[in-house]
Design a protein around this motif. Structure first.
Motif, short mmCIF file in Angstrom:
data_model
loop_
_atom_site.label_atom_id
_atom_site.label_comp_id
_atom_site.label_asym_id
_atom_site.label_seq_id
_atom_site.Cartn_x
_atom_site.Cartn_y
_atom_site.Cartn_z
N VAL A 23 0.72 -1.22 0.08
CA VAL A 23 0.03 -0.16 0.07
C VAL A 23 1.01 1.24 0.09
O VAL A 23 0.79 2.25 -0.75
CB VAL A 23 -1.09 -0.14 1.34
CG1 VAL A 23 -1.65 1.18 1.47
CG2 VAL A 23 -2.04 -0.99 1.00
N CYS A 24 1.86 1.35 0.82
CA CYS A 24 2.84 2.24 0.82
C CYS A 24 3.65 2.64 -0.50
O CYS A 24 3.73 3.54 -1.04
CB CYS A 24 4.16 2.28 1.93
SG CYS A 24 3.23 2.38 3.77
N TRP A 25 3.94 1.62 -1.22
CA TRP A 25 4.57 1.64 -2.34
C TRP A 25 3.50 2.32 -3.31
O TRP A 25 3.97 2.95 -4.31
CB TRP A 25 4.89 0.15 -2.80
CG TRP A 25 5.89 0.38 -4.12
CD1 TRP A 25 7.07 0.76 -4.28
CD2 TRP A 25 5.19 -0.36 -5.36
NE1 TRP A 25 7.17 0.54 -5.76
CE2 TRP A 25 6.44 -0.10 -6.23
CE3 TRP A 25 4.14 -0.85 -5.72
CZ2 TRP A 25 6.24 -0.34 -7.45
CZ3 TRP A 25 3.82 -0.97 -7.10
CH2 TRP A 25 4.65 -0.92 -8.23
N GLY A 26 2.53 1.72 -3.30
CA GLY A 26 1.36 2.18 -4.38
C GLY A 26 1.12 3.68 -4.16
O GLY A 26 1.02 4.31 -5.12
N PHE A 27 0.94 4.17 -2.76
CA PHE A 27 0.51 5.48 -2.70
C PHE A 27 1.96 6.30 -3.09
O PHE A 27 1.89 7.28 -3.77
CB PHE A 27 0.60 5.94 -1.06
CG PHE A 27 -1.19 5.54 -0.84
CD1 PHE A 27 -1.84 5.68 -1.52
CD2 PHE A 27 -1.20 4.73 0.57
CE1 PHE A 27 -3.48 5.62 -1.17
CE2 PHE A 27 -2.62 4.42 0.87
CZ PHE A 27 -3.55 5.03 0.04
N GLY A 28 2.99 5.74 -2.93
CA GLY A 28 4.46 6.46 -3.25
C GLY A 28 4.58 6.66 -4.72
O GLY A 28 4.69 7.66 -5.52
N LYS A 29 4.17 5.58 -5.39
CA LYS A 29 4.01 5.69 -6.87
C LYS A 29 3.12 6.43 -7.57
O LYS A 29 3.42 7.30 -8.44
CB LYS A 29 3.98 4.22 -7.37
CG LYS A 29 4.14 4.16 -8.80
CD LYS A 29 4.11 2.60 -9.48
CE LYS A 29 4.00 2.63 -10.89
NZ LYS A 29 3.94 1.19 -11.38
N MET A 30 1.91 6.70 -6.82
CA MET A 30 1.11 7.71 -7.39
C MET A 30 1.17 9.01 -6.64
O MET A 30 1.09 9.73 -7.84
CB MET A 30 -0.33 7.29 -6.40
CG MET A 30 -1.62 8.04 -6.92
SD MET A 30 -3.07 7.52 -6.16
CE MET A 30 -2.78 7.60 -4.61
N LEU A 31 1.99 9.27 -5.69
CA LEU A 31 2.49 10.69 -5.58
C LEU A 31 3.55 10.96 -6.47
O LEU A 31 3.45 12.30 -7.24
CB LEU A 31 2.95 10.70 -4.08
CG LEU A 31 3.56 11.92 -3.62
CD1 LEU A 31 2.26 12.96 -3.49
CD2 LEU A 31 3.91 11.89 -2.28
N LEU A 32 4.44 10.06 -6.73
CA LEU A 32 5.64 10.36 -7.75
C LEU A 32 5.02 10.73 -9.00
O LEU A 32 5.40 11.46 -9.86
CB LEU A 32 6.36 9.18 -7.72
CG LEU A 32 7.79 9.50 -8.59
CD1 LEU A 32 8.65 10.52 -8.06
CD2 LEU A 32 8.54 8.03 -8.58
N ALA A 33 3.80 9.83 -9.58
CA ALA A 33 3.22 10.10 -10.91
C ALA A 33 2.78 11.48 -10.79
O ALA A 33 2.84 12.19 -11.84
CB ALA A 33 2.13 9.24 -11.00
N GLN A 34 2.08 11.99 -9.74
CA GLN A 34 1.51 13.21 -9.70
C GLN A 34 2.54 14.26 -10.02
O GLN A 34 2.42 15.37 -10.42
CB GLN A 34 0.59 13.78 -8.71
CG GLN A 34 -0.78 12.63 -8.45
CD GLN A 34 -1.44 13.07 -6.96
OE1 GLN A 34 -0.79 13.53 -6.20
NE2 GLN A 34 -2.96 12.32 -7.49
N PHE A 35 3.54 14.19 -9.09
CA PHE A 35 4.59 15.14 -9.20
C PHE A 35 5.53 15.27 -10.57
O PHE A 35 5.79 16.41 -11.19
CB PHE A 35 5.68 14.54 -8.15
CG PHE A 35 6.96 15.40 -7.97
CD1 PHE A 35 7.13 16.75 -7.38
CD2 PHE A 35 8.12 15.02 -8.73
CE1 PHE A 35 8.01 17.51 -7.47
CE2 PHE A 35 9.40 15.91 -8.56
CZ PHE A 35 9.36 16.99 -8.06
N GLN A 36 5.35 13.95 -11.19
CA GLN A 36 6.02 13.99 -12.58
C GLN A 36 5.15 14.91 -13.25
O GLN A 36 5.53 15.49 -14.17
CB GLN A 36 6.30 12.73 -12.98
CG GLN A 36 6.90 12.58 -14.50
CD GLN A 36 8.32 13.08 -14.20
OE1 GLN A 36 9.03 12.76 -13.44
NE2 GLN A 36 8.80 13.62 -15.52
N ALA A 37 3.91 14.68 -13.34
CA ALA A 37 2.96 15.49 -14.03
C ALA A 37 2.87 16.94 -14.08
O ALA A 37 2.81 17.66 -15.02
CB ALA A 37 1.58 14.80 -13.98
N GLN A 38 3.08 17.29 -12.76
CA GLN A 38 3.36 18.79 -12.55
C GLN A 38 4.42 19.53 -12.90
O GLN A 38 4.70 20.33 -13.62
CB GLN A 38 3.26 18.82 -10.85
CG GLN A 38 1.68 18.70 -10.17
CD GLN A 38 1.82 18.98 -8.84
OE1 GLN A 38 2.76 19.00 -8.09
NE2 GLN A 38 0.81 19.12 -8.27
#
Length: 106
Positions: A23-38
């Motif tokens: 779950v932590c890895w999934g949230f981290g990946k999602m957060l990283l994807a949002q950061f990359q999009a920004q």
């Protein structure tokens, strides 16, 4: 007072730990994807702004290159007027001399 203990087997604990890490890895990946999009959006805005700046610099250069053809500096205008007035004064002096010479002949 009785104390209650939770009995959990080792493999269940490992399963819970792996689930939590997943779950932590999934949230981290999602957060990283949002950061990359920004970051990508900022990069696009920066490139657009850079192209506008380059366009304005080019227009300013063209405008600056055309200024001497369109406008005259105040000092240049005054200098040219002085030259023209000197020539006109020279013509007036010559006409005056000619008038004097003609008036003496009579």
């Amino acid at each position: 007072m009785e104390k209650t203990f939770i009995n959990i087997e080792f493999w269940q604990l490992v399963g819970f730990l792996l689930s939590f890490l997943g779950v932590c890895w999934g949230f981290g990946k999602m957060l990283l994807a949002q950061f990359q999009a920004q970051q990508d959006e900022r990069q696009k805005q920066q490139e657009k702004l850079q192209s506008k700046v380059e366009s304005m610099e080019r227009q300013l250069g063209e405008f600056s290159a055309g200024l001497p053809m369109t406008y005259v500096l105040r000092e240049d205008y005054i200098r040219n007027q002085v030259v023209l007035e000197a020539k006109l004064d020279n013509v007036v002096d010559k006409l005056t001399e000619i008038y004097k010479m003609e008036s003496q002949k009579k």
